[in-house]
Motif scaffolding. Structure first.
Motif, PDB file in Angstrom:
ATOM      1  N   CYS A 203      55.326 -26.636  16.859  1.00 37.84           N
ATOM      2  CA  CYS A 203      53.858 -26.493  16.223  1.00 37.84           C
ATOM      3  C   CYS A 203      54.571 -27.007  14.717  1.00 37.84           C
ATOM      4  CB  CYS A 203      53.344 -25.777  16.685  1.00 37.84           C
ATOM      5  SG  CYS A 203      51.363 -26.343  16.270  1.00 37.84           S
ATOM      6  N   ALA A 204      54.059 -27.734  14.202  1.00 43.30           N
ATOM      7  CA  ALA A 204      54.261 -27.730  12.214  1.00 43.30           C
ATOM      8  C   ALA A 204      52.684 -27.043  11.970  1.00 43.30           C
ATOM      9  CB  ALA A 204      53.949 -29.677  12.166  1.00 43.30           C
ATOM     10  N   ASP A 205      51.632 -27.016  13.193  1.00 41.04           N
ATOM     11  CA  ASP A 205      50.598 -26.427  11.796  1.00 41.04           C
ATOM     12  C   ASP A 205      50.062 -25.369  12.423  1.00 41.04           C
ATOM     13  OD1 ASP A 205      48.243 -26.292  11.129  1.00 41.04           O
ATOM     14  OD2 ASP A 205      47.121 -27.561  12.178  1.00 41.04           O
ATOM     15  N   THR A 206      50.476 -23.885  12.051  1.00 36.99           N
ATOM     16  CA  THR A 206      49.961 -22.325  12.564  1.00 36.99           C
ATOM     17  C   THR A 206      48.306 -22.188  12.424  1.00 36.99           C
ATOM     18  OG1 THR A 206      50.472 -21.900   9.864  1.00 36.99           O
ATOM     19  CG2 THR A 206      52.293 -21.038  11.827  1.00 36.99           C
ATOM     20  N   GLY A 207      47.766 -22.948  11.961  1.00 40.05           N
ATOM     21  CA  GLY A 207      46.207 -23.121  12.069  1.00 40.05           C
ATOM     22  C   GLY A 207      45.760 -23.792  12.930  1.00 40.05           C
ATOM     23  N   ALA A 208      46.413 -24.547  13.271  1.00 38.24           N
ATOM     24  CA  ALA A 208      45.696 -24.931  14.770  1.00 38.24           C
ATOM     25  C   ALA A 208      45.942 -23.836  16.050  1.00 38.24           C
ATOM     26  CB  ALA A 208      46.843 -25.915  15.058  1.00 38.24           C
ATOM     27  N   ILE A 209      47.403 -22.734  16.040  1.00 35.51           N
ATOM     28  CA  ILE A 209      46.992 -22.244  16.639  1.00 35.51           C
ATOM     29  C   ILE A 209      46.604 -20.694  16.798  1.00 35.51           C
ATOM     30  CG2 ILE A 209      49.224 -20.105  17.434  1.00 35.51           C
ATOM     31  CD1 ILE A 209      50.065 -22.552  17.406  1.00 35.51           C
ATOM     32  N   VAL A 210      46.315 -20.335  15.352  1.00 32.72           N
ATOM     33  CA  VAL A 210      45.517 -19.101  15.083  1.00 32.72           C
ATOM     34  C   VAL A 210      44.358 -20.067  15.773  1.00 32.72           C
ATOM     35  CG1 VAL A 210      43.806 -17.975  13.442  1.00 32.72           C
ATOM     36  CG2 VAL A 210      46.151 -18.541  12.976  1.00 32.72           C
ATOM     37  N   GLU A 211      43.684 -20.969  15.099  1.00 33.93           N
ATOM     38  CA  GLU A 211      42.657 -21.480  15.930  1.00 33.93           C
ATOM     39  C   GLU A 211      41.960 -21.424  17.324  1.00 33.93           C
ATOM     40  OE1 GLU A 211      40.086 -25.814  15.728  1.00 33.93           O
ATOM     41  OE2 GLU A 211      40.304 -25.265  13.425  1.00 33.93           O
ATOM     42  N   VAL A 212      43.335 -22.092  18.233  1.00 31.61           N
ATOM     43  CA  VAL A 212      43.754 -21.543  19.976  1.00 31.61           C
ATOM     44  C   VAL A 212      42.531 -19.948  20.140  1.00 31.61           C
ATOM     45  CG1 VAL A 212      44.407 -21.762  21.526  1.00 31.61           C
ATOM     46  CG2 VAL A 212      44.698 -23.240  19.701  1.00 31.61           C
ATOM     47  N   LEU A 213      43.976 -19.530  18.955  1.00 25.98           N
ATOM     48  CA  LEU A 213      43.729 -17.553  20.077  1.00 25.98           C
ATOM     49  C   LEU A 213      42.459 -17.194  20.038  1.00 25.98           C
ATOM     50  CD1 LEU A 213      47.292 -16.449  18.305  1.00 25.98           C
ATOM     51  CD2 LEU A 213      46.678 -17.495  20.914  1.00 25.98           C
ATOM     52  N   SER A 214      41.710 -18.398  17.815  1.00 29.80           N
ATOM     53  CA  SER A 214      40.338 -17.368  17.672  1.00 29.80           C
ATOM     54  C   SER A 214      39.291 -18.139  18.674  1.00 29.80           C
ATOM     55  CB  SER A 214      40.320 -17.822  16.446  1.00 29.80           C
ATOM     56  OG  SER A 214      40.798 -17.726  15.442  1.00 29.80           O
ATOM     57  N   GLY A 215      39.842 -18.952  19.453  1.00 31.62           N
ATOM     58  CA  GLY A 215      38.717 -19.425  20.218  1.00 31.62           C
ATOM     59  C   GLY A 215      38.795 -18.136  21.941  1.00 31.62           C
ATOM     60  N   LEU A 216      39.956 -17.666  21.931  1.00 32.71           N
ATOM     61  CA  LEU A 216      40.145 -17.102  23.036  1.00 32.71           C
ATOM     62  C   LEU A 216      39.545 -16.046  23.507  1.00 32.71           C
ATOM     63  CD1 LEU A 216      43.437 -17.612  23.890  1.00 32.71           C
ATOM     64  CD2 LEU A 216      41.907 -19.364  25.233  1.00 32.71           C
ATOM     65  N   ASP A 217      38.645 -15.370  24.318  1.00 36.80           N
ATOM     66  CA  ASP A 217      38.405 -13.771  25.129  1.00 36.80           C
ATOM     67  C   ASP A 217      39.367 -13.335  25.223  1.00 36.80           C
ATOM     68  OD1 ASP A 217      35.695 -13.681  24.790  1.00 36.80           O
ATOM     69  OD2 ASP A 217      34.806 -14.828  26.935  1.00 36.80           O
ATOM     70  N   GLY A 218      39.225 -12.111  25.228  1.00 36.99           N
ATOM     71  CA  GLY A 218      39.807 -10.453  24.871  1.00 36.99           C
ATOM     72  C   GLY A 218      41.376 -11.085  23.926  1.00 36.99           C
ATOM     73  N   VAL A 219      41.354 -11.883  23.085  1.00 35.13           N
ATOM     74  CA  VAL A 219      42.555 -11.862  21.886  1.00 35.13           C
ATOM     75  C   VAL A 219      41.623 -11.472  20.649  1.00 35.13           C
ATOM     76  CG1 VAL A 219      44.059 -13.161  20.663  1.00 35.13           C
ATOM     77  CG2 VAL A 219      43.888 -14.375  23.161  1.00 35.13           C
ATOM     78  N   ALA A 220      41.969 -10.621  19.796  1.00 34.63           N
ATOM     79  CA  ALA A 220      41.132 -10.171  18.728  1.00 34.63           C
ATOM     80  C   ALA A 220      42.206 -10.430  17.851  1.00 34.63           C
ATOM     81  CB  ALA A 220      41.506  -8.895  18.628  1.00 34.63           C
ATOM     82  N   SER A 221      41.897 -10.867  16.257  1.00 41.17           N
ATOM     83  CA  SER A 221      41.916 -10.990  15.397  1.00 41.17           C
ATOM     84  C   SER A 221      43.207 -11.707  14.787  1.00 41.17           C
ATOM     85  CB  SER A 221      42.219  -9.227  14.199  1.00 41.17           C
ATOM     86  OG  SER A 221      42.919  -8.253  15.514  1.00 41.17           O
ATOM     87  N   PRO A 222      43.725 -12.904  15.194  1.00 44.31           N
ATOM     88  CA  PRO A 222      44.255 -13.502  14.584  1.00 44.31           C
ATOM     89  C   PRO A 222      44.894 -14.077  13.860  1.00 44.31           C
ATOM     90  CG  PRO A 222      43.360 -15.164  15.646  1.00 44.31           C
ATOM     91  CD  PRO A 222      42.488 -13.592  15.925  1.00 44.31           C
ATOM     92  N   ILE A 223      46.253 -13.679  12.924  1.00 49.37           N
ATOM     93  CA  ILE A 223      46.398 -13.650  11.688  1.00 49.37           C
ATOM     94  C   ILE A 223      47.653 -14.757  10.839  1.00 49.37           C
ATOM     95  CG2 ILE A 223      45.061 -11.983  10.355  1.00 49.37           C
ATOM     96  CD1 ILE A 223      47.567 -10.222  10.192  1.00 49.37           C
ATOM     97  N   ILE A 224      47.464 -15.144  10.035  1.00 50.50           N
ATOM     98  CA  ILE A 224      49.201 -15.884  10.061  1.00 50.50           C
ATOM     99  C   ILE A 224      49.756 -15.367   9.194  1.00 50.50           C
ATOM    100  CG2 ILE A 224      50.286 -18.014   8.527  1.00 50.50           C
ATOM    101  CD1 ILE A 224      47.398 -19.702   9.243  1.00 50.50           C
ATOM    102  N   GLN A 225      51.307 -14.327   9.927  1.00 47.78           N
ATOM    103  CA  GLN A 225      52.086 -14.158   9.175  1.00 47.78           C
ATOM    104  C   GLN A 225      52.893 -15.104   8.186  1.00 47.78           C
ATOM    105  OE1 GLN A 225      53.498 -11.094  11.396  1.00 47.78           O
ATOM    106  NE2 GLN A 225      51.797  -9.876  11.232  1.00 47.78           N
ATOM    107  N   ALA A 226      53.946 -14.020   7.444  1.00 49.67           N
ATOM    108  CA  ALA A 226      55.444 -15.496   6.861  1.00 49.67           C
ATOM    109  C   ALA A 226      56.253 -15.321   8.036  1.00 49.67           C
ATOM    110  CB  ALA A 226      56.075 -13.861   6.076  1.00 49.67           C
ATOM    111  N   ASP A 227      58.069 -16.216   7.216  1.00 42.51           N
ATOM    112  CA  ASP A 227      58.506 -16.991   8.640  1.00 42.51           C
ATOM    113  C   ASP A 227      57.568 -17.869   9.930  1.00 42.51           C
ATOM    114  OD1 ASP A 227      57.718 -15.066   9.653  1.00 42.51           O
ATOM    115  OD2 ASP A 227      59.841 -14.586   8.691  1.00 42.51           O
ATOM    116  N   LEU A 228      56.207 -18.353   9.358  1.00 38.68           N
ATOM    117  CA  LEU A 228      55.771 -19.213  10.610  1.00 38.68           C
ATOM    118  C   LEU A 228      55.301 -18.500  11.759  1.00 38.68           C
ATOM    119  CD1 LEU A 228      57.372 -22.461  10.209  1.00 38.68           C
ATOM    120  CD2 LEU A 228      55.453 -21.606   9.198  1.00 38.68           C
TER     121      LEU A 228
END
Length: 565
Positions: A203-228
DNA sequence: GCCGTTTTCGGCCCGACTGTTTTCAGTCG
């Protein structure tokens, strides 16, 4: 809410009430109701619809009301209020060996201990001494139990993470920006205790992954770190990581993230010897667009399955041409350790047999508890006789599966068995297990188990160390000596596939295999659904280097009968 | 809080083991 979830809430209510110092009889009623639901074969929704909840023994008007509330709203206000007042973490105290509801209650009320961290501070601050009936030995026991939990705190049993793992996997898979996704890390190696939950995605778009994780019950505080990398947490602070990589780098990264350091270091030594750049982050040019198989091949190695990437031993074996062909779940042809409602199981013999048949088994042994296991409603010799009779009848009535009459007989303190030999002789198979007297010295425990192995009717030693994953270490026992005795007497050691046990553990399995011990992967199922837990045991067997022929219950019925006769 | 009464309050439960006691409280399976 499911039966299990409702049972858990009721059990938590019981514990919180006891810790609070409520009337113990009132508190215990909630626990009895929880237990009754735990062994219930019917669905609570169904019973509620038919207004038959009160027909469950131990459930009266008040608890019926709470169950209905949970079924309708998914919440229980009475419970929520208790948690609000006392905090949920106080329940963690009960996981400490040697701490029950009474002690937890006194710690909570007298010392304001509301969590494991509070207790650590209280012990280190010498504050337990001031309590009555709290001598040096008791404090030492509590300290030791707490220390064990502290070592486990950063880890989670695989089964506890399974649900959220599959939820995250599905969500990533369904994300339109994600071309490919796999489990990696501890989870892909099928470790029974995980340190993190890792995914790899193309996946080229880390933002999209954060969005997916943010929408899930039981997953907390997703953030992008360095090196993808994307970091988040699940299940009260357990780390979740998603590694984003390009298509070209995907499999090299999958290999690197699946391997432990020890495995990868050894691979890179071999790479260096061929003047190849090390596999790592970012993956070297030579690895671009290569599959994992290609990469091992380039290093002169056969493909090594994830389960064997925990260390470098598999690489040495591969170099020597000794890599075993590991057992598969589909190799299991039967289950030799199961329980029914004759002792502490949920379902009848017939239900268990039908369910085993549906799993695809050719045989199942019914092995209920023996008389000494009183809380488990262990069978008296008379009841066992009666059960054998019934099993023989069912066996003639049901086609397509052989039902073996067995017993999980207690190994008593002195190593003798809980039933006389004359009775054991009538059984098709005997599993012998330790269920009490865990605190013997290593020498005594080893002698005790060897004596059981020497009994000619014993064919399997059940859950050989007694460990409970993340809760209780195994008892002190010399497994090398036990293995030697087992090999000499052709007694199998069990890999108990119950996800909360997984006993023996992989390194012990591997040692046993070297000593020519036969193993048996059994579910110890206490309900029909648990008959499918064989895969958990096979994970352990694979990590312990077992092939099909090392495992008793991969045998055909005829071969099994010959081996245990 | 539940259950079962010669029906509305009184008693609830399984036994071994351990540690802290001097007769018992608490945990565990």
């Amino acid at each position: 809410m499911t039966n299990d979830e409702i049972s858990e809430v009721l059990s938590n209510i019981s514990n919180l009430l006891q810790i609070q110092g409520d009337d113990t009889f009132r508190a215990r009623i909630y626990d009895r109701a929880a237990e009754a639901i735990d062994v219930l074969s019917a669905d609570l929704h169904q019973l509620a619809e038919e207004e038959r909840l009160r027909s469950i023994p131990g459930i009266g008007q008040a608890i019926e009301g709470k169950i209905v509330e949970m079924l309708e709203t998914g919440r229980c206000r009475f419970y929520d209020d208790l948690v609000e007042e006392m905090g949920a973490e106080v329940l963690d105290l009960l996981a400490i060996r040697g701490v029950g509801a009474k002690t937890a209650g006194r710690l909570y009320r007298e010392l304001c201990v509301k969590s494991l961290a509070d207790l650590r501070a209280a012990i280190d601050g010498d504050r337990l001494k001031q309590m009555k009936r709290m001598g040096a030995k008791t404090i030492a026991t509590i300290d030791e139990g707490l220390r064990f939990l502290e070592t486990q705190q950063a880890m989670r049993p695989l089964w506890q993470i399974l649900q959220i793992a599959s939820t995250v996997f599905e969500a990533l898979k369904n994300c339109s920006d994600v071309k490919r996704v796999d489990f990696t890390g501890d989870f892909r190696r099928r470790e029974e205790m995980l340190r993190s939950l890792d995914f790899i995605v193309e996946c080229a778009d880390t933002g999209a992954i954060v969005e997916v994780l943010s929408g899930l019950d039981g997953v907390a505080s997703p953030i992008i770190q360095a090196d993808l990398h994307i970091a988040a947490s699940v299940d009260r602070g357990f780390p979740l990581r998603v590694h984003c990589v390009s298509a070209e780098a995907y499999e090299a990264a999958l290999l690197a993230t699946t391997s432990t350091d020890a495995h990868l270091v050894r691979l890179n030594q071999i790479a260096a010897a061929q003047a190849l750049e090390a596999i790592g982050q970012p993956p070297p040019d030579w690895s671009a667009n290569k599959t994992e198989s290609d990469l091992y091949g380039k290093l002169g190695l056969p493909f090594i399955v994830p389960e064997l990437r925990g260390d470098a031993n598999s690489i040495e074996a591969a170099l020597a041409g000794n890599l075993p062909t590991l057992i598969e779940t589909s190799d299991l042809r039967g289950d030799l350790h199961t329980h029914t409602n004759w002792s502490d199981g949920r379902h009848s013999i017939r239900e268990m047999v039908e369910a085993a048949k549906a799993v695809g088994h050719e045989y199942i042994a019914i092995t209920d508890h023996s008389q000494s296991s009183r809380v488990a409603n262990g069978l008296s010799p008379e009841r066992l006789q009666e059960q054998i009779q019934q099993i023989r009848e069912i066996n003639t009535e049901i086609d397509g599966i052989e039902v073996l009459a067995g017993s999980e007989v207690d190994i008593l303190r002195d190593g003798s068995l809980d039933f006389p030999d004359a009775l054991l002789a009538q059984l098709d198979i005997v599993v012998a297990s330790v269920h009490a007297g865990f605190s013997l010295s290593e020498t005594e425990m080893t002698e005790r188990m060897i004596r059981a192995i020497e009994n000619p009717f014993v064919k399997i030693i059940g859950h050989p160390t007694g460990r409970l994953l993340g809760q209780r270490p195994g008892y002190a026992v010399n497994l090398d000596a036990v293995s030697d005795a087992a090999a000499a007497h052709r007694v199998a050691l069990e890999i108990n596939a119950s996800p909360s046990r997984l006993d023996l553990e992989p390194s012990a399995v591997r040692k046993a295999r070297v000593r020519n011990v036969l193993l048996s992967v059994n579910t110890d199922a206490h309900a029909t659904a648990q008959l499918q837990h064989g895969a958990f045991g096979v994970n352990v067997a694979r990590r312990g280097w077992l092939t099909k022929i090392d495992v008793l219950n991969t045998y055909s019925l005829a071969a099994l009968k010959e081996t245990i006769s």
